[in-house]
Enzyme design. Structure first.
Site, PDB file in Angstrom:
ATOM      1  N   HIS A 263     -91.364   7.310 139.706  1.00  7.65           N
ATOM      2  CA  HIS A 263     -91.746   8.468 139.100  1.00  7.65           C
ATOM      3  C   HIS A 263     -90.395   9.378 139.139  1.00  7.65           C
ATOM      4  O   HIS A 263     -89.768   9.664 138.110  1.00  7.65           O
ATOM      5  CB  HIS A 263     -92.989   9.334 139.317  1.00  7.65           C
ATOM      6  N   GLU A 264     -90.301   9.581 140.492  1.00  9.46           N
ATOM      7  CA  GLU A 264     -88.808  10.790 140.419  1.00  9.46           C
ATOM      8  C   GLU A 264     -87.492  10.085 140.059  1.00  9.46           C
ATOM      9  O   GLU A 264     -86.730  10.764 139.436  1.00  9.46           O
ATOM     10  CB  GLU A 264     -88.912  10.972 142.120  1.00  9.46           C
ATOM     11  N   HIS A 267     -87.071  11.114 136.523  1.00  9.06           N
ATOM     12  CA  HIS A 267     -86.664  12.501 136.430  1.00  9.06           C
ATOM     13  C   HIS A 267     -85.347  12.273 136.691  1.00  9.06           C
ATOM     14  O   HIS A 267     -84.290  13.015 136.180  1.00  9.06           O
ATOM     15  CB  HIS A 267     -87.349  13.314 137.499  1.00  9.06           C
ATOM     16  N   GLU A 293     -91.091  15.572 132.168  1.00 10.54           N
ATOM     17  CA  GLU A 293     -92.314  14.638 132.495  1.00 10.54           C
ATOM     18  C   GLU A 293     -92.416  13.457 131.906  1.00 10.54           C
ATOM     19  O   GLU A 293     -92.886  12.338 132.260  1.00 10.54           O
ATOM     20  CB  GLU A 293     -93.383  15.482 132.410  1.00 10.54           C
TER      21      GLU A 293
HETATM   22 ZN    ZN Z   1     -92.841  14.535 137.733  1.00  6.93          ZN
END
Ligand code: ZN
Length: 499
Positions: A263-264, A267, A293
């Site tokens: 997830h990170e 980003h 996101e």
């Molecule tokens: Zn996030």
């Protein structure tokens, strides 16, 4: 000043403001990752000082003057026009609040945060209520300073997802809720427990090493970034070439650290993907939280929780945990990672139920800001919605309306960006499948370049030249709609659960 000199003066000031922001980000990163506990009070002062300096440098009337003068010197190249538009937007927002209001807001949210921490521990909503009331009152004043049409909530929403309105969200969510609820209902009838093979202890060092292997494969440049440990995972950046992520590793949870790292990394890939020519400028940034996101959720959910991904990584995972996973197939991992369960806690929610948690919060916070719901009635409203939307009884406020930090920070308008991220991600990925028909074979072969390059071209390189909804529209040919997300969920979970 001449035009060229004026540009240099403005760019140089904006660059200095970004340098100070980077110093603030670095000190905040250190606070979460390495700082000893006794350093907290001094760090708080240091951060406040730097924030005040950066605010003063950016909101000085001469900056407004430079922007105005340059705007008069038409025509502008497209990048110049975009940069002026974005700088002017931020300048207008930041100069709209009187100093006394900024101070009052900072003090109120800091007290509210402390009160919320204790109230949540004790599950005592009454203890948090006066602070919530104060934060709502301040947020309504904030909306008045910013100005708005139709609903004060629109002004607050703008801070997180610029250009998005209550009316648009209502339309999107109205399309989402009935079909998502119907899917969750069907799945609930055939629910399955967590598989036995997951229940054991997993060596944290092996988890860490496997995670690093995966995020490198995805394209995260660790010569221009790094991963560390922190209690709450996050991504931060100090420059295009220094983008950092954190994760937490727990021996009982095999996939928790990995999925948070992926997830990170989503980003981080975005932050590493801005154009080098936009480095240290106002354009080398994301236009909204929702689009940010969309990148983390695309990599985490659509890629990282897909069967092709695990066809590639299951044998590799087996090497990192010798003997422990010999009987586990890619299909087993895929099923375990996509288990649907109605739950009370948003941050633990699966893909099918997640947006329902967001819609619940959106409806409540909007009513609070518009004044149609009294803060004291929040628990009742929360519990009633939890029952109708997820069929759950809320045993206490700690697991209900006190669970999230956002309202303690007066972050009204933040929640919808999570749901928008899900919608944007699915819509982008539907187009990626069209443009790259072999994408799933590539993923099953551990090849992520084509996917990353597509995102670079259509999302990352755009920076702040376009708003989030415009980026999605440009990339996919249609404005954001819930349809691709619903199709994605119904196809994926329909097959997984045979419903
Ligand atoms: Zn996030």
């Amino acid at each position: 000043m001449e035009r060229v000199e004026l540009w240099q003066t403005l760019q140089s000031r904006l660059g200095e403001v970004l340098d100070i922001s980077a110093a603030i980000a670095l000190m905040s990163w250190d606070q979460e990752v390495y700082m000893p506990p006794k350093g907290a009070p001094a760090r708080g002062r240091q951060l406040a000082t730097l924030s005040a300096i950066s605010h003063r440098m950016f909101t000085h009337p001469e900056v407004g003057g430079w922007i105005k003068a340059l705007q008069g010197m038409t025509p502008h190249a497209p990048d110049e026009a975009a940069l002026l538009r974005e700088a002017e937007h931020d300048y207008n927002v930041q100069t709209r609040f009187p100093e006394s209001f900024v101070q009052e807001m900072a003090e109120a949210t800091s007290q509210a945060f402390a009160a919320w921490t204790h109230a949540r521990e004790a599950s005592d909503f009454q203890a948090f209520l006066p602070y919530l009331e104060k934060n709502i009152e301040l947020s309504r004043r904030k909306a008045d300073y910013l100005g708005y049409e139709d609903s004060p909530y629109n002004a607050l929403l703008d801070e997180y997802e610029r250009g998005t309105t209550v009316a648009q969200l209502e339309r999107l969510f109205a399309g989402l809720v009935p079909r998502q609820t119907a899917l969750v209902d069907k799945i609930a009838r055939v629910a399955r427990p967590e598989p036995d093979w997951l229940r054991r202890s997993w060596d944290p060092d092996a988890q860490w090493a496997f995670g690093i292997r995966v995020i490198k494969d995805l394209g995260y440049d660790l010569e221009a970034g790094r991963q560390d440990k922190s209690p709450h995972p996050f991504t931060t950046n100090f420059d295009l070439y220094d983008v950092r992520i954190t994760t937490r590793v727990s021996p009982e949870l095999l996939f928790s650290s990995l999925m948070s790292s992926v997830h990170e990394t989503g980003h981080a890939l975005y932050e590493q993907g801005f154009l080098p020519s936009d480095q240290r400028t106002w354009l080398g940034q994301a236009p909204s939280l929702g689009i940010h996101e969309s990148q983390s959720r695309l990599w985490e959910n659509i890629v990282g929780r897909s069967l092709p991904f695990w066809r590639h990584y299951t044998p590799i995972l087996q090497e990192y945990f010798p003997g422990a996973l010999d009987a586990v197939s890619p299909e087993d991992v895929y099923a375990a990672l996509n288990r649907v369960e109605r739950s009370l806690i948003r941050v633990e929610a699966d893909e099918c139920t997640y947006n329902l948690h967001i819609v619940l919060r959106f409806e409540i916070e909007r009513a609070l800001i518009e004044g149609t719901l009294a803060p004291r009635d929040v628990p009742e409203a929360w519990n009633a919605k939890m029952k109708t939307m997820l069929g759950l009884d809320v045993p206490n406020d700690a697991q209900g309306c006190l669970q999230d930090i956002h309202w303690a920070h007066a972050g009204f308008g933040y929640f919808p960006s999570y749901a928008l991220g899900n919608l944007y991600a699915s819509q982008l990925f539907a187009k990626i499948r069209e443009d790259l028909p072999a994408i799933e074979d590539a993923i099953a072969g551990g090849e992520f370049d084509a996917l990353l390059n597509w995102l670079r071209d259509h999302v990352h390189h755009v920076g702040r030249r376009r708003m989030a909804a415009e980026i999605v529209t440009d990339a996919t040919g249609q404005p954001p709609t819930p349809e691709p997300y619903l199709t994605y969920l119904e196809t994926k979970y329909g097959a997984l659960y045979g419903v």
